[in-house]
Write a protein that holds these residues in place. Structure first.
Motif, short mmCIF file in Angstrom:
data_model
loop_
_atom_site.label_atom_id
_atom_site.label_comp_id
_atom_site.label_asym_id
_atom_site.label_seq_id
_atom_site.Cartn_x
_atom_site.Cartn_y
_atom_site.Cartn_z
N SER A 72 15.06 51.09 60.40
CA SER A 72 15.01 50.13 59.45
C SER A 72 16.00 49.19 59.77
N VAL A 96 22.06 46.46 60.11
CA VAL A 96 21.80 45.43 59.41
C VAL A 96 22.62 44.30 60.08
N LEU A 122 17.72 45.22 58.60
CA LEU A 122 17.51 44.06 57.61
C LEU A 122 18.61 43.08 58.38
N ARG A 174 13.08 44.22 57.07
CA ARG A 174 13.60 43.32 56.00
C ARG A 174 14.25 42.12 56.34
N THR A 200 25.83 53.03 58.56
CA THR A 200 24.78 51.90 58.92
C THR A 200 25.58 51.08 60.00
N SER A 244 19.00 50.61 54.86
CA SER A 244 18.77 49.88 56.35
C SER A 244 19.71 50.86 57.27
#
Length: 141
Positions: free
Chosen positions: A10, A84, A12, A40, A99, A81
């Protein structure tokens, strides 16, 4: 770059207004990765609409951003996420263990015409392609 123990990473993208850089990056990643990556984008101080010059520059490469709207950055989105990527939002992004955080220094398309946005768009696409390689995801097309 390692991601959390998920089959589908994921990502972001965060910029101040979520009206330019992060919208372009998210659109390129979604287009190139398909369902292989959850995508995202958000802004620390979201604008009301996506920058019209950004919409036009992306239309030129076959990406339609007309239905997109800027979204507010939340701690939940960051925490959910694996990666990032900030683009000029400084320390507005909360930090969570596990992350991966990257900062892409890119010119801000705010207040710029489409001629100024094109090189920013092209740089973002190149960086997204590099990100896909780092994530071990083969780009579509």
């Amino acid at each position: 770059m390692s991601t959390a123990a998920t089959a589908r990473p994921s990502v972001l993208f965060v910029c101040v207004h979520n009206a330019g850089r992060s919208q372009m990056a998210a659109a390129f990643l979604a287009r190139l990765a398909g369902d292989a990556v959850e995508v995202r984008s958000a802004g620390s101080a979201p604008a009301d609409t996506v920058n019209p010059a950004v919409v036009e520059a992306m239309r030129e490469v076959g990406v339609d951003l007309t239905a997109e709207t800027p979204k507010r950055l939340t701690a939940e989105a960051v925490q959910a996420s694996d990666v990032v990527i900030t683009m000029g939002c400084g320390d507005a992004c909360p930090v969570f263990p596990g992350t991966t955080y990257l900062d892409w220094e890119l010119d801000d398309p705010a207040g710029q015409g489409v001629d100024a946005v094109r090189p920013i768009r092209d740089e973002i696409e190149a960086r997204v392609r590099g990100l896909l390689a780092d994530l071990g995801v083969r780009p579509r097309g």
